[in-house]
Scaffold this motif. Sequence first.
Motif, mmCIF file in Angstrom:
data_model
loop_
_atom_site.group_PDB
_atom_site.id
_atom_site.type_symbol
_atom_site.label_atom_id
_atom_site.label_comp_id
_atom_site.label_asym_id
_atom_site.label_seq_id
_atom_site.Cartn_x
_atom_site.Cartn_y
_atom_site.Cartn_z
ATOM 1 N N ARG A 29 36.123 28.736 46.059
ATOM 2 C CA ARG A 29 37.310 29.536 46.432
ATOM 3 C C ARG A 29 37.681 30.159 45.239
ATOM 4 O O ARG A 29 38.424 29.640 44.117
ATOM 5 C CB ARG A 29 38.428 28.702 47.058
ATOM 6 C CG ARG A 29 38.086 27.489 48.024
ATOM 7 C CD ARG A 29 37.850 28.303 49.592
ATOM 8 N NE ARG A 29 37.287 27.526 50.334
ATOM 9 C CZ ARG A 29 38.213 27.007 51.333
ATOM 10 N NH1 ARG A 29 39.179 27.387 51.552
ATOM 11 N NH2 ARG A 29 37.531 26.415 52.570
ATOM 12 N N VAL A 30 37.603 31.728 45.095
ATOM 13 C CA VAL A 30 37.822 32.419 43.839
ATOM 14 C C VAL A 30 38.812 33.472 44.395
ATOM 15 O O VAL A 30 38.552 34.342 45.343
ATOM 16 C CB VAL A 30 36.406 32.843 43.420
ATOM 17 C CG1 VAL A 30 36.670 33.957 42.043
ATOM 18 C CG2 VAL A 30 35.525 31.825 43.089
ATOM 19 N N ALA A 31 39.791 33.806 43.308
ATOM 20 C CA ALA A 31 40.445 34.949 43.548
ATOM 21 C C ALA A 31 39.908 36.117 42.509
ATOM 22 O O ALA A 31 39.777 35.731 41.491
ATOM 23 C CB ALA A 31 42.001 34.497 43.297
ATOM 24 N N LEU A 32 39.932 37.163 42.974
ATOM 25 C CA LEU A 32 39.784 38.348 41.957
ATOM 26 C C LEU A 32 40.972 39.169 41.875
ATOM 27 O O LEU A 32 41.871 39.714 42.857
ATOM 28 C CB LEU A 32 38.648 39.413 42.954
ATOM 29 C CG LEU A 32 38.097 40.544 42.187
ATOM 30 C CD1 LEU A 32 37.568 40.313 40.927
ATOM 31 C CD2 LEU A 32 37.461 41.408 43.086
ATOM 32 N N VAL A 33 41.209 39.129 40.543
ATOM 33 C CA VAL A 33 42.713 39.772 40.163
ATOM 34 C C VAL A 33 42.527 40.920 39.284
ATOM 35 O O VAL A 33 41.326 40.950 38.576
ATOM 36 C CB VAL A 33 43.740 38.594 39.581
ATOM 37 C CG1 VAL A 33 44.071 37.463 40.763
ATOM 38 C CG2 VAL A 33 42.945 38.175 38.368
ATOM 39 N N GLY A 34 43.643 41.732 38.737
ATOM 40 C CA GLY A 34 43.581 42.729 37.856
ATOM 41 C C GLY A 34 44.364 43.734 38.148
ATOM 42 O O GLY A 34 45.064 43.905 39.043
ATOM 43 N N PRO A 35 44.660 44.570 37.256
ATOM 44 C CA PRO A 35 45.391 45.671 37.445
ATOM 45 C C PRO A 35 45.297 46.480 38.520
ATOM 46 O O PRO A 35 44.061 46.745 38.993
ATOM 47 C CB PRO A 35 45.243 46.634 36.139
ATOM 48 C CG PRO A 35 44.563 45.584 35.080
ATOM 49 C CD PRO A 35 43.531 44.845 35.790
ATOM 50 N N ASN A 36 46.219 47.229 38.950
ATOM 51 C CA ASN A 36 46.234 48.309 40.061
ATOM 52 C C ASN A 36 45.314 49.298 39.533
ATOM 53 O O ASN A 36 45.250 49.680 38.449
ATOM 54 C CB ASN A 36 47.350 48.743 40.606
ATOM 55 C CG ASN A 36 48.097 47.778 41.182
ATOM 56 O OD1 ASN A 36 47.826 47.043 41.978
ATOM 57 N ND2 ASN A 36 49.632 48.048 41.203
ATOM 58 N N GLY A 37 44.185 49.690 40.473
ATOM 59 C CA GLY A 37 43.439 50.794 39.983
ATOM 60 C C GLY A 37 41.999 50.326 39.202
ATOM 61 O O GLY A 37 41.188 51.047 38.932
ATOM 62 N N ALA A 38 41.922 48.794 38.985
ATOM 63 C CA ALA A 38 40.767 48.324 38.229
ATOM 64 C C ALA A 38 39.577 48.323 39.049
ATOM 65 O O ALA A 38 38.522 48.395 38.506
ATOM 66 C CB ALA A 38 41.223 46.888 37.794
#
Length: 205
Positions: A29-38
């Motif tokens: 179970r993995v979340a992909l996160v990062g800045p908007n527009g990444a």
Amino acid sequence: MLVLEDVSLSFGDRPVLEDVRWHLGDGERVALVGPNGAGKSVLMKQLLDPEGVSSGEIKIGPSIKIGYYAQEQETLNDDLDLISEIRQSAPVSREAAVAYLLRFLFTYDQMQQPIGKLSGGERSRLQLAKLVLERPNLLLLDEPTNNLDIPAIEVLEEALDEFVGTVLVISHDRYFVDKVVDRVVELRDGSFSEFLGGYTDYLDQ
């Protein structure tokens, strides 16, 4: 379940990934996160078309059935009523479709209306209900809690608890991510960084 080998990906003239090597294991179970527009949503949509990647290779296991939750809710047919939409997703009786939709907080009157009359939050709930019923073994969820109120988010969390399979989710909802994932991957400046735990652990690290 899923392997990226030296994958580079662009959105227009802007690089999204640069020679990334990464894998997603069975049951993770993995979340992909990062800045908007990444480029998180661009990457997730590319996973639905692995052959279309222009550089590197995306490998998906031959027995993998992907279920995709789209932010734009383009997987719904606005002309159908809710019961018909659910029965197109799985061979269930009308009574079973009604009982299933009740679990996702729909009233019987709502079930008989065209999907086009639903609010954004109601459309989100229906798309999630349809997705779970299709029984994929790899769920790709793009901001699934957007437009959902707290009771609906709790229904989603319960459905994911019962789900036997692998989950990759894009979300900025810290509490939701803390409850449903065991690893966080940050996409920033074209590369991945990995963190064990949930969103709180990611912020701490």
